[in-house]
Every structure is written in C-alpha cells, then in structure tokens.
Design a protein around this motif. Structure first.
Motif, short mmCIF file in Angstrom:
data_model
loop_
_atom_site.label_atom_id
_atom_site.label_comp_id
_atom_site.label_asym_id
_atom_site.label_seq_id
_atom_site.Cartn_x
_atom_site.Cartn_y
_atom_site.Cartn_z
N GLU A 164 0.83 -1.21 0.00
CA GLU A 164 0.00 0.00 0.00
C GLU A 164 0.87 1.26 0.00
O GLU A 164 0.40 2.35 -0.31
CB GLU A 164 -0.95 -0.01 1.20
CG GLU A 164 -2.04 -1.07 1.09
CD GLU A 164 -2.99 -1.08 2.28
OE1 GLU A 164 -2.95 -0.11 3.08
OE2 GLU A 164 -3.76 -2.04 2.41
N GLY A 165 2.14 1.11 0.40
CA GLY A 165 3.09 2.20 0.27
C GLY A 165 3.05 3.24 1.36
O GLY A 165 3.73 4.27 1.27
N LEU A 166 2.25 3.03 2.41
CA LEU A 166 2.15 4.00 3.50
C LEU A 166 3.03 3.57 4.67
O LEU A 166 3.14 2.38 4.96
CB LEU A 166 0.70 4.11 3.98
CG LEU A 166 -0.33 4.58 2.94
CD1 LEU A 166 -1.73 4.55 3.56
CD2 LEU A 166 0.00 5.98 2.44
N PRO A 167 3.66 4.51 5.37
CA PRO A 167 4.42 4.14 6.57
C PRO A 167 3.52 3.45 7.59
O PRO A 167 2.29 3.60 7.55
CB PRO A 167 4.91 5.50 7.11
CG PRO A 167 4.75 6.47 5.99
CD PRO A 167 3.64 5.97 5.14
N PHE A 168 4.11 2.69 8.48
CA PHE A 168 3.37 1.96 9.51
C PHE A 168 3.52 2.67 10.87
O PHE A 168 4.63 3.02 11.27
CB PHE A 168 3.93 0.55 9.69
CG PHE A 168 3.69 -0.38 8.53
CD1 PHE A 168 2.84 -0.05 7.49
CD2 PHE A 168 4.34 -1.61 8.48
CE1 PHE A 168 2.62 -0.92 6.43
CE2 PHE A 168 4.14 -2.48 7.42
CZ PHE A 168 3.28 -2.14 6.39
N ALA A 189 -8.09 6.81 16.99
CA ALA A 189 -9.37 7.38 16.54
C ALA A 189 -9.52 8.82 17.00
O ALA A 189 -10.06 9.67 16.27
CB ALA A 189 -10.52 6.52 17.07
N ARG A 190 -9.02 9.13 18.21
CA ARG A 190 -9.18 10.47 18.78
C ARG A 190 -8.20 11.47 18.17
O ARG A 190 -8.56 12.59 17.85
CB ARG A 190 -8.98 10.41 20.29
CG ARG A 190 -9.21 11.72 21.02
CD ARG A 190 -9.06 11.55 22.52
NE ARG A 190 -10.11 10.70 23.04
CZ ARG A 190 -9.93 9.69 23.90
NH1 ARG A 190 -8.72 9.41 24.33
NH2 ARG A 190 -10.95 8.98 24.33
N GLN A 191 -6.94 11.05 17.97
CA GLN A 191 -5.91 12.00 17.57
C GLN A 191 -5.54 11.96 16.09
O GLN A 191 -5.06 12.95 15.55
CB GLN A 191 -4.61 11.75 18.38
CG GLN A 191 -4.75 11.90 19.88
CD GLN A 191 -3.40 11.77 20.59
OE1 GLN A 191 -2.39 12.28 20.12
NE2 GLN A 191 -3.39 11.06 21.71
N LEU A 192 -5.76 10.80 15.45
CA LEU A 192 -5.14 10.61 14.13
C LEU A 192 -6.12 10.30 13.00
O LEU A 192 -5.69 9.92 11.92
CB LEU A 192 -4.11 9.49 14.22
CG LEU A 192 -2.88 9.78 15.09
CD1 LEU A 192 -2.04 8.52 15.28
CD2 LEU A 192 -2.04 10.89 14.47
N ILE A 193 -7.41 10.47 13.24
CA ILE A 193 -8.37 10.13 12.19
C ILE A 193 -8.09 10.95 10.92
O ILE A 193 -8.29 10.49 9.80
CB ILE A 193 -9.82 10.33 12.68
CG1 ILE A 193 -10.81 9.70 11.70
CG2 ILE A 193 -10.12 11.80 12.91
CD1 ILE A 193 -10.77 8.19 11.68
N SER A 194 -7.58 12.18 11.09
CA SER A 194 -7.28 13.03 9.93
C SER A 194 -6.07 12.53 9.15
O SER A 194 -5.84 12.94 8.01
CB SER A 194 -7.04 14.48 10.38
OG SER A 194 -5.92 14.55 11.24
N GLU A 195 -5.27 11.63 9.77
CA GLU A 195 -4.08 11.10 9.11
C GLU A 195 -4.35 9.80 8.35
O GLU A 195 -3.45 9.23 7.75
CB GLU A 195 -2.97 10.85 10.14
CG GLU A 195 -2.45 12.11 10.81
CD GLU A 195 -1.83 13.08 9.83
OE1 GLU A 195 -1.08 12.63 8.94
OE2 GLU A 195 -2.12 14.29 9.94
N LYS A 196 -5.59 9.33 8.41
CA LYS A 196 -5.95 8.13 7.67
C LYS A 196 -5.71 8.39 6.18
O LYS A 196 -6.16 9.37 5.63
CB LYS A 196 -7.43 7.79 7.91
CG LYS A 196 -7.87 6.47 7.29
CD LYS A 196 -9.34 6.20 7.60
CE LYS A 196 -9.78 4.88 6.99
NZ LYS A 196 -11.22 4.62 7.23
N GLY A 197 -4.98 7.53 5.55
CA GLY A 197 -4.62 7.73 4.15
C GLY A 197 -3.19 8.21 3.98
O GLY A 197 -2.65 8.20 2.86
N THR A 198 -2.54 8.63 5.10
CA THR A 198 -1.13 9.02 5.02
C THR A 198 -0.25 8.05 5.79
O THR A 198 0.97 8.06 5.64
CB THR A 198 -0.90 10.44 5.60
OG1 THR A 198 -1.12 10.42 7.02
CG2 THR A 198 -1.82 11.45 4.96
N ILE A 199 -0.87 7.21 6.62
CA ILE A 199 -0.11 6.25 7.43
C ILE A 199 -1.02 5.08 7.76
O ILE A 199 -2.24 5.25 7.91
CB ILE A 199 0.44 6.92 8.71
CG1 ILE A 199 1.49 6.04 9.40
CG2 ILE A 199 -0.67 7.33 9.65
CD1 ILE A 199 2.34 6.79 10.43
#
Length: 311
Positions: A164-168, A189-199
């Motif tokens: 998928e090419g995204l960092p883990f 879910a609380r802090q990183l939902i906006s980062e879904k698709g980048t990691i």
C-alpha cells in the motif's frame, strides 16, 4: 503501461479479481499452481452470505468477529441484491448473514433492515439508516464497519500492507494484552483520524514479531511498544504511558511527515526543542533500518522487480 498504472500493477505475475466490474482490493497471493488457483476460484464462487433459519442463530454468533446481518422480506428484491453485491466484495473482512420472510419479521418493523454487530459481547448494534438500493452508500457504510482503523499485521498479510506504500504506525503488544490495544485504538481514533490515508495504523503480536523489536533494541518483555516504520528507518515512541497525553501521538506522526524524526536521529534535538542557554549538541546517530520493508514483494519472486524496464 496505462493498464498497469490504472490497476496498480507493479510486478509480474499479478492476479487480480474483479466482481461486477469492480477490482477487489486483495489480489491473489497464493501458490502459482493449477490446484491452488482452482481452489481459490471455487472459494470465491461460494455464497458469501449465510442464511439463518432461526433468529436464535443470531444470538449465538461468534462475537470475536465483525458481523453484518440483513433482514429482508424476500430474497428476490433489489434490497437483497445490493446487499449481496456488498457481501461479495467485503466477505473477507466481515461475516455476512441474512434472514427472510416470517423468520426476519420481528426485525423488520420499519422495513428491510441491515445491522452491524461489532466484536465484543456487550458492544451495541449499529443500524444502517440509508437507502438499501444505493450501492455506494451501503458499501461505504459497510466498509467503514468491516475494515478497522487499526488492523493487525501478520506474516500472511504483510506483503499486501507493505504494498500500500504508507508508513506503519505499529503497536507491538502481547496477544492477550487487549487493554493496551484498546487504548491504542481509542487514541488513534481520537488523535489521528485526519491522518488516515497518510499512514497505516497497525498492531502486531510481540512474540511473532520479535525480530522487528530487536531492531529497535526491544524484547517482548518491553511490550507494549509503539513504533513507526517509514520503510527506511524505524522510530520508537518514547513512552507508552504518554499515549493518552493530548496530541502526543499525533505529534509523533507529524514529526515523521516533517522529517523531524529523521533529523533528530542523525543530529540530536532541533534547536527549537532545546531550552534557552542549553548548548546545542550534534549527536550523530543512526536510526534502525526498516524491518517491515522485508515483507514487501520479493525481487526473486516477481519478474518486473528484477527487470526494471519491462514496462
């Protein structure tokens, strides 16, 4: 080259499955033998929905799985056909069940109904409230329920996740340590939902993934441990107990994107992070190399990876 780009073909041989003109996310990664491929096709042709004959079957479901239950007046209906299309695509991620006619009547007080039963004996059901004939809507709703925000990485799905090419961002935890996993899921879910698709948010069994832990100078006795694998290097979240500190986990991910994690591994803290009057030290160091990159497609298994100009 255009076809390869459109369908994300980066290696030969690649075998992808299409249903109703839609390419499935998971490609075939099994043995390249007649028997194995034939078995795979037979499995894909089987009905992905189990029809229940008594609602008591619903009460005895395996609640460690993600279950989607459809209650329909009749099987020969547009509502059920849409449900069937969704089940054909997502049956690897959820268990799909259906009940019809008199059997399902008690659950159809306002018409045909689809319910998600999440993992956990006491987890509350969630009801789909959109149109049952709108494929895009019900597919998006079901995918959101069936594909967890934090997925488990195993040796079986490692190649797929790596591709998928995204960092883990990975939580290493002991298999029976569900409390740490729950805390990690909540904070992602609380802090990183906006980062879904980048990691990619993942969790891994400490015992099974001892080697990546050793890479970052940890053992299963140190778990739970949070780390980022950028496919170049691995970076460790300083202290698991800081997980619930507001913004701490998000900053860790943002520091990856900005390059700060990489800089600080090589040169010590950024000048802006040093207290006034404190001397700036150039602490040259070398972050551990990526461990999960080794799960990527093997150059010895696929021709395109060996012959770079094949396309």
């Amino acid at each position: 080259a255009d076809i390869a780009q459109r369908y994300r073909i980066s290696k030969y041989p690649t075998l992808k499955l299409f249903r109703n003109g839609m390419m499935m996310k998971r490609e075939y990664r099994g043995q390249r033998s007649v028997t194995a491929i034939a078995d795979y096709i037979r499995q894909q042709k089987s009905n992905p929905i189990r029809e229940v004959q008594d609602l008591e079957e619903i009460s005895s479901l395996d609640r460690s799985r993600r279950n989607i239950v459809g209650y329909f007046e009749q099987k020969d209906s547009d509502n059920y056909r849409t449900f069937e299309r969704v089940a054909n695509i997502l049956h690897d991620d959820c268990v799909f069940l259906s009940a019809f006619g008199a059997i399902s009547k008690a659950e159809r007080f306002s018409g045909d109904n689809v319910i998600y039963k999440p993992p956990g004996e006491n987890a509350p059901d969630m009801v789909y409230l959109g149109s049952l004939t709108n494929f895009d809507l019900i597919y998006a709703w079901t995918q959101d329920k069936c594909v967890p925000l934090v997925r488990e990485i195993t040796f079986e799905n490692g190649e797929e996740l790596t591709e998928e090419g995204l960092p883990f961002l990975i939580l290493f935890h002991m298999k029976d340590d569900l409390e740490s996993l729950e805390k990690f899921q909540q904070e992602v879910a609380r802090q990183l939902i906006s980062e879904k698709g980048t990691i990619n948010f993942l969790h891994a069994d400490c015992d099974k993934f001892r080697h990546p832990l050793l890479h970052i100078q940890k053992t299963p006795a140190d778990c739970p441990v949070i780390a980022i694998d950028s496919f170049r290097h691995m970076y460790v979240f300083p202290d698991f107990s800081d997980l619930s500190v507001p913004g701490k986990l998000k900053q860790f991910v943002l520091d990856l994107h900005s390059g700060k994690l990489h800089r600080e591994f090589h040169h010590g803290p950024d000048p802006t992070d040093v207290a006034p009057g404190q001397p700036i030290q150039d602490l040259a160091s070398s972050p551990p190399e990526s461990s999960f990159q080794k799960l990527a497609p093997s150059e010895h298994r696929y021709t395109l990876l060996r012959e770079k100009d094949e396309l």
